[in-house]
Design an enzyme around this catalytic site. Structure first.
Site, PDB file in Angstrom:
ATOM      1  N   HIS A 181      -7.012  -4.575  10.329  1.00  0.00           N
ATOM      2  CA  HIS A 181      -6.780  -4.255   8.907  1.00  0.00           C
ATOM      3  C   HIS A 181      -5.504  -4.930   8.400  1.00  0.00           C
ATOM      4  O   HIS A 181      -4.568  -5.176   9.145  1.00  0.00           O
ATOM      5  CB  HIS A 181      -6.807  -2.745   8.633  1.00  0.00           C
ATOM      6  CG  HIS A 181      -5.566  -2.002   8.984  1.00  0.00           C
ATOM      7  ND1 HIS A 181      -5.509  -0.639   9.057  1.00  0.00           N
ATOM      8  CD2 HIS A 181      -4.303  -2.420   9.292  1.00  0.00           C
ATOM      9  CE1 HIS A 181      -4.286  -0.256   9.374  1.00  0.00           C
ATOM     10  NE2 HIS A 181      -3.536  -1.312   9.530  1.00  0.00           N
TER      11      HIS A 181
ATOM     12  N   ASP B 290       0.825  -1.208   0.000  1.00  0.00           N
ATOM     13  CA  ASP B 290       0.000   0.000   0.000  1.00  0.00           C
ATOM     14  C   ASP B 290       0.858   1.257   0.000  1.00  0.00           C
ATOM     15  O   ASP B 290       2.079   1.196   0.153  1.00  0.00           O
ATOM     16  CB  ASP B 290      -0.954  -0.007   1.205  1.00  0.00           C
ATOM     17  CG  ASP B 290      -0.259  -0.353   2.513  1.00  0.00           C
ATOM     18  OD1 ASP B 290       0.978  -0.214   2.591  1.00  0.00           O
ATOM     19  OD2 ASP B 290      -0.954  -0.759   3.460  1.00  0.00           O
TER      20      ASP B 290
HETATM   21  P1  PGA Z   1       2.552  -1.259  12.694  1.00  0.00           P
HETATM   22  O1  PGA Z   1       1.371  -1.202  11.615  1.00  0.00           O
HETATM   23  O2  PGA Z   1       3.476  -2.319  12.226  1.00  0.00           O
HETATM   24  O3  PGA Z   1       3.177   0.098  12.643  1.00  0.00           O
HETATM   25  O4  PGA Z   1       1.916  -1.588  14.002  1.00  0.00           O
HETATM   26  C1  PGA Z   1       0.861  -2.383  11.112  1.00  0.00           C
HETATM   27  C2  PGA Z   1      -0.378  -2.118  10.286  1.00  0.00           C
HETATM   28  O5  PGA Z   1      -1.073  -1.119  10.533  1.00  0.00           O
HETATM   29  O6  PGA Z   1      -0.661  -2.922   9.385  1.00  0.00           O
END
Ligand code: PGA
Length: 235
Positions: A134, A67
């Protein structure tokens, strides 16, 4: 789902890197799906170290990212994150990197990336997870989009990601692989890190039910998923 529980995040990162490196050794021209955020950083450090030590060769590998924010500043882009944290430290040719262009027209980017996923199959997809379940920017909703699409970010995600932005202003939209694109990867490796993921991790371990209200549950539909998390998050 193959579950690996570890004693520490460092061990999770090491194990995640070993899985990626053995996939690369088996298939040097693999297409590796990559993720951003805090979770994969330890893995990226291990991959860079393996490359420096001459134990990994990315010269024929290709990557695609899950993304990207739409219309963000260069310094806030996931493109920059990937170069700073991985691509500048391994011998991956720049032209083998695919990541949405945060400056481009999002509809044109959607078409371009849908074409990419029509022509290419990801060999191993690395994933993190949001506290709300998510995956990429596939946010909990009534329905989930299966292909690459532009999406507004959930309030919880804007709040969780504000820490990455100097002025705290998170872009409102992102472009993301869809759940179908993710589930078409040959193998999936998901790493779960951090207290805020405790509930979502337990949910995944305790039930195999699938719901669009928790996109990560769709991973139960895939035949080859490895989940790595610290054991302490499960108790
Ligand atoms: P993070 O984010 O690794 O910074 O916790 C993961 C995500 O939102 O998919």
């Amino acid at each position: 789902m193959n579950i690996i529980l570890t004693q520490s995040y460092e061990e999770s990162a090491q194990k995640g890197a070993e899985i990626i490196l053995s996939a690369l050794a088996r298939k040097p021209d693999m297409l590796l799906g990559l993720a951003t955020g805090e979770t994969p950083l330890g893995i990226y450090r291990c991959l860079a170290e393996a490359c420096r030590a001459g134990k990994a060769d990315f010269s024929r590998a290709r990557t695609v990212n899950l993304d990207e924010y739409v219309g963000c500043r260069e310094q806030d882009s996931y493109r920059k994150f990937m170069f700073d944290n991985l691509f500048d430290h391994i011998n991956l040719p720049r032209e083998n990197v695919t990541i949405a262009d945060h400056t481009a027209n999002p509809d044109a980017e959607t078409e371009r990336l849908r074409g990419f996923f029509k022509r290419n199959t990801v060999d191993l997809q690395l994933l993190g997870i949001g506290p709300n379940g998510h995956i990429g920017f596939n946010e909990p909703d009534e329905t989930l989009e299966s292909l690459v699409h532009v999406t507004p970010l959930a309030k919880a995600t804007v709040e969780a990601n504000a820490r990455w932005f100097a002025d705290g202003t998170v872009p409102e939209q992102a472009i993301t692989m869809g759940m179908g694109d993710i589930l078409r990867a040959r193998s999936i490796l998901i790493i779960i890190k951090g207290e805020s993921k405790r509930d979502v991790l337990r949910g995944l371990l305790e039930s195999t039910a699938v719901t669009t209200r928790n996109p990560a549950t769709f991973l139960h539909l895939h035949p080859d998923v490895t989940l790595i998390a610290e054991k302490s998050l499960t108790v």
